[in-house]
Design a protein around this motif. Structure first.
Motif, PDB file in Angstrom:
ATOM      1  N   PHE A  70      12.423  32.515  30.120  1.00 55.42           N
ATOM      2  CA  PHE A  70      13.051  31.317  30.674  1.00 55.42           C
ATOM      3  C   PHE A  70      13.729  31.641  32.004  1.00 55.42           C
ATOM      4  O   PHE A  70      13.608  30.892  32.982  1.00 55.42           O
ATOM      5  CB  PHE A  70      14.070  30.791  29.654  1.00 55.42           C
ATOM      6  CG  PHE A  70      14.504  29.384  29.911  1.00 55.42           C
ATOM      7  CD1 PHE A  70      13.660  28.333  29.615  1.00 55.42           C
ATOM      8  CD2 PHE A  70      15.744  29.112  30.438  1.00 55.42           C
ATOM      9  CE1 PHE A  70      14.044  27.040  29.853  1.00 55.42           C
ATOM     10  CE2 PHE A  70      16.146  27.810  30.677  1.00 55.42           C
ATOM     11  CZ  PHE A  70      15.288  26.776  30.387  1.00 55.42           C
ATOM     12  N   ILE A  71      14.420  32.796  32.042  1.00 55.20           N
ATOM     13  CA  ILE A  71      15.078  33.210  33.287  1.00 55.20           C
ATOM     14  C   ILE A  71      14.036  33.419  34.379  1.00 55.20           C
ATOM     15  O   ILE A  71      14.230  33.029  35.531  1.00 55.20           O
ATOM     16  CB  ILE A  71      15.889  34.502  33.058  1.00 55.20           C
ATOM     17  CG1 ILE A  71      17.088  34.215  32.179  1.00 55.20           C
ATOM     18  CG2 ILE A  71      16.353  35.097  34.368  1.00 55.20           C
ATOM     19  CD1 ILE A  71      17.844  35.451  31.792  1.00 55.20           C
ATOM     20  N   MET A  72      12.889  34.014  34.013  1.00 53.91           N
ATOM     21  CA  MET A  72      11.837  34.212  35.012  1.00 53.91           C
ATOM     22  C   MET A  72      11.337  32.885  35.551  1.00 53.91           C
ATOM     23  O   MET A  72      11.120  32.730  36.758  1.00 53.91           O
ATOM     24  CB  MET A  72      10.658  34.964  34.378  1.00 53.91           C
ATOM     25  CG  MET A  72      10.873  36.436  34.237  1.00 53.91           C
ATOM     26  SD  MET A  72       9.368  37.168  33.621  1.00 53.91           S
ATOM     27  CE  MET A  72      10.007  38.720  33.069  1.00 53.91           C
ATOM     28  N   GLY A  73      11.164  31.903  34.660  1.00 56.07           N
ATOM     29  CA  GLY A  73      10.717  30.582  35.111  1.00 56.07           C
ATOM     30  C   GLY A  73      11.719  29.957  36.056  1.00 56.07           C
ATOM     31  O   GLY A  73      11.359  29.418  37.109  1.00 56.07           O
ATOM     32  N   ILE A  74      13.019  30.043  35.691  1.00 59.95           N
ATOM     33  CA  ILE A  74      14.072  29.486  36.544  1.00 59.95           C
ATOM     34  C   ILE A  74      14.063  30.177  37.894  1.00 59.95           C
ATOM     35  O   ILE A  74      14.182  29.534  38.943  1.00 59.95           O
ATOM     36  CB  ILE A  74      15.447  29.683  35.873  1.00 59.95           C
ATOM     37  CG1 ILE A  74      15.480  28.963  34.548  1.00 59.95           C
ATOM     38  CG2 ILE A  74      16.554  29.235  36.801  1.00 59.95           C
ATOM     39  CD1 ILE A  74      16.275  27.737  34.512  1.00 59.95           C
ATOM     40  N   ALA A  75      13.884  31.520  37.890  1.00 61.18           N
ATOM     41  CA  ALA A  75      13.919  32.261  39.144  1.00 61.18           C
ATOM     42  C   ALA A  75      12.754  31.860  40.031  1.00 61.18           C
ATOM     43  O   ALA A  75      12.912  31.709  41.251  1.00 61.18           O
ATOM     44  CB  ALA A  75      13.887  33.755  38.866  1.00 61.18           C
ATOM     45  N   ALA A  76      11.567  31.664  39.423  1.00 62.99           N
ATOM     46  CA  ALA A  76      10.407  31.264  40.223  1.00 62.99           C
ATOM     47  C   ALA A  76      10.638  29.886  40.831  1.00 62.99           C
ATOM     48  O   ALA A  76      10.393  29.668  42.030  1.00 62.99           O
ATOM     49  CB  ALA A  76       9.154  31.273  39.358  1.00 62.99           C
ATOM     50  N   ALA A  77      11.153  28.941  40.015  1.00 56.83           N
ATOM     51  CA  ALA A  77      11.414  27.594  40.521  1.00 56.83           C
ATOM     52  C   ALA A  77      12.445  27.632  41.632  1.00 56.83           C
ATOM     53  O   ALA A  77      12.285  27.001  42.689  1.00 56.83           O
ATOM     54  CB  ALA A  77      11.892  26.705  39.379  1.00 56.83           C
ATOM     55  N   GLU A  78      13.495  28.437  41.435  1.00 63.66           N
ATOM     56  CA  GLU A  78      14.569  28.547  42.416  1.00 63.66           C
ATOM     57  C   GLU A  78      14.040  29.128  43.722  1.00 63.66           C
ATOM     58  O   GLU A  78      14.354  28.624  44.810  1.00 63.66           O
ATOM     59  CB  GLU A  78      15.660  29.427  41.808  1.00 63.66           C
ATOM     60  CG  GLU A  78      16.773  29.804  42.722  1.00 63.66           C
ATOM     61  CD  GLU A  78      17.001  31.281  42.721  1.00 63.66           C
ATOM     62  OE1 GLU A  78      16.136  32.010  42.228  1.00 63.66           O
ATOM     63  OE2 GLU A  78      18.049  31.692  43.222  1.00 63.66           O
ATOM     64  N   ALA A  79      13.184  30.150  43.628  1.00 60.84           N
ATOM     65  CA  ALA A  79      12.643  30.755  44.847  1.00 60.84           C
ATOM     66  C   ALA A  79      11.811  29.737  45.614  1.00 60.84           C
ATOM     67  O   ALA A  79      11.939  29.619  46.840  1.00 60.84           O
ATOM     68  CB  ALA A  79      11.810  31.980  44.484  1.00 60.84           C
ATOM     69  N   ALA A  80      10.981  28.964  44.890  1.00 59.53           N
ATOM     70  CA  ALA A  80      10.141  27.969  45.572  1.00 59.53           C
ATOM     71  C   ALA A  80      11.006  26.934  46.272  1.00 59.53           C
ATOM     72  O   ALA A  80      10.789  26.610  47.450  1.00 59.53           O
ATOM     73  CB  ALA A  80       9.214  27.312  44.560  1.00 59.53           C
ATOM     74  N   ILE A  81      12.033  26.425  45.563  1.00 61.18           N
ATOM     75  CA  ILE A  81      12.908  25.392  46.145  1.00 61.18           C
ATOM     76  C   ILE A  81      13.634  25.938  47.364  1.00 61.18           C
ATOM     77  O   ILE A  81      13.666  25.308  48.427  1.00 61.18           O
ATOM     78  CB  ILE A  81      13.926  24.925  45.084  1.00 61.18           C
ATOM     79  CG1 ILE A  81      13.243  24.051  44.050  1.00 61.18           C
ATOM     80  CG2 ILE A  81      15.061  24.163  45.743  1.00 61.18           C
ATOM     81  CD1 ILE A  81      12.980  22.673  44.496  1.00 61.18           C
ATOM     82  N   VAL A  82      14.214  27.145  47.224  1.00 59.87           N
ATOM     83  CA  VAL A  82      15.035  27.672  48.318  1.00 59.87           C
ATOM     84  C   VAL A  82      14.172  27.985  49.531  1.00 59.87           C
ATOM     85  O   VAL A  82      14.583  27.736  50.669  1.00 59.87           O
ATOM     86  CB  VAL A  82      15.826  28.904  47.845  1.00 59.87           C
ATOM     87  CG1 VAL A  82      16.552  29.538  49.001  1.00 59.87           C
ATOM     88  CG2 VAL A  82      16.824  28.498  46.794  1.00 59.87           C
TER      89      VAL A  82
END
Lengths: 106, 203
Positions: A70-82
């Motif tokens: 779940f943390i990996m998914g959040i990190a991937a989404a966060e990287a794309a957004i940022v």
């Protein structure tokens, strides 16, 4: 003899090291990307923590792995957004320095 | 302790060293591209640590998602920004900020170390000890289905949000990149006219 790789404290201290490296980088970097990279270090520290508790303490080893995924998914989404945010900011201000972005208008 | 256990311990320290060297490069590098490459090294070390914590699946996912996807996105974000040499001068900070960074990191370190060393960690009475991907997948899709669905929804929202954010400030001409070109290259026209009737055997 106690193996170092088979000890809960080793992994907890490693996670603390990643966290403080992330905090140091977050304060010290002067670009958006540098700050984002430091955030990834902090998230990985959290992941190691969850996996360590999962390995040594938890009754069911699936839980910690799921939280880490779940943390990996959040990190991937966060990287794309940022990154898309950085591209938008760069287009508007022609700078990647957070100090240059000073207006908050619509 | 057998010979293979010595090798395993040595490899563990190699991974710890990878993490430490990678995060040192990440937080101290002056050129932004080096920062991301240091992050990739640190993430590879974390993948090795996941292997020692018993999960082969998480190791592979760490390499695939973090080293493969997130780092590439970050490098892409750097490359559309300014050039690396332009950034290099800017990342050198004044003394005040380094002092702030060291004090914040030291405060976090001491607070967490005190709580780690003072807590008495008690393991669960009965542990399943099944680290197989099969068990993980079953729990993921039955018992913890909500987390699975949440990840997919979050990723979808992130993709849509990224597209909206990145398209915001573009010029009038680039408003719709998928619109049909008013005048395509000559050879494309030729190709379409040739395959117009022969492309579909049922026509």
């Amino acid at each position: 003899m106690i193996l170092i790789s088979d000890n809960l404290y080793t992994y907890l201290i490693l996670a603390v090291f990643l966290l403080i490296a992330g905090i140091y980088g977050l304060v010290q970097h002067k670009t958006f990307i540098g700050m984002l990279v430091s955030t990834e270090l902090i998230l990985n520290g959290a992941g190691i923590n969850f996996m360590a508790f999962n390995r040594f303490l938890a009754p069911d080893p699936a839980i910690g792995q799921i939280i880490t995924l779940f943390i990996m998914g959040i990190a991937a989404a966060e990287a794309a957004i940022v990154v898309s945010f950085i591209i938008a900011v760069f287009r508007k201000y022609h700078s990647i320095d957070p100090d240059d972005v000073m207006e908050l208008k619509g | 302790m057998t010979f293979y256990q010595y090798i395993a311990e040595g490899l563990f320290f190699v991974f710890v060293l990878l993490i430490m060297a990678g995060s040192f490069i990440t937080i101290r590098a002056r050129i932004l591209m080096h920062t991301v490459l240091g992050l990739a090294v640190a993430l590879l070390g974390v993948a090795g640590i996941y292997f020692y914590l018993g999960s082969m699946f998480l190791t592979l996912m760490q390499i695939l998602i973090y080293v493969g996807a997130v780092c590439i996105v970050l490098i892409f974000g750097i490359m559309v920004g300014s050039t690396p040499t332009e950034i290099a001068e800017k990342t050198i900070k004044d003394r005040k900020n380094i002092f702030l960074a060291v004090s914040a990191a030291a405060a976090a370190f001491f607070l967490l170390m005190i709580s780690i060393l003072k807590t008495e960690w008690i393991a669960a009475a009965a542990q399943v000890r099944d680290f197989s991907a099969e068990h993980l997948g079953e729990s993921f899709l039955y018992q913890y289905c909500l987390a699975f669905e949440l990840i997919s929804v979050i990723l979808l929202i992130a993709i849509v949000g990224a597209i909206i954010l990145a398209r915001e400030g573009r010029g009038q001409d680039d408003k719709n990149p998928w619109a049909a070109p008013t005048q395509g290259p000559a050879h494309v026209k030729e190709l379409t006219s040739v395959t117009e009737n022969k492309g579909d055997p049922l026509a």
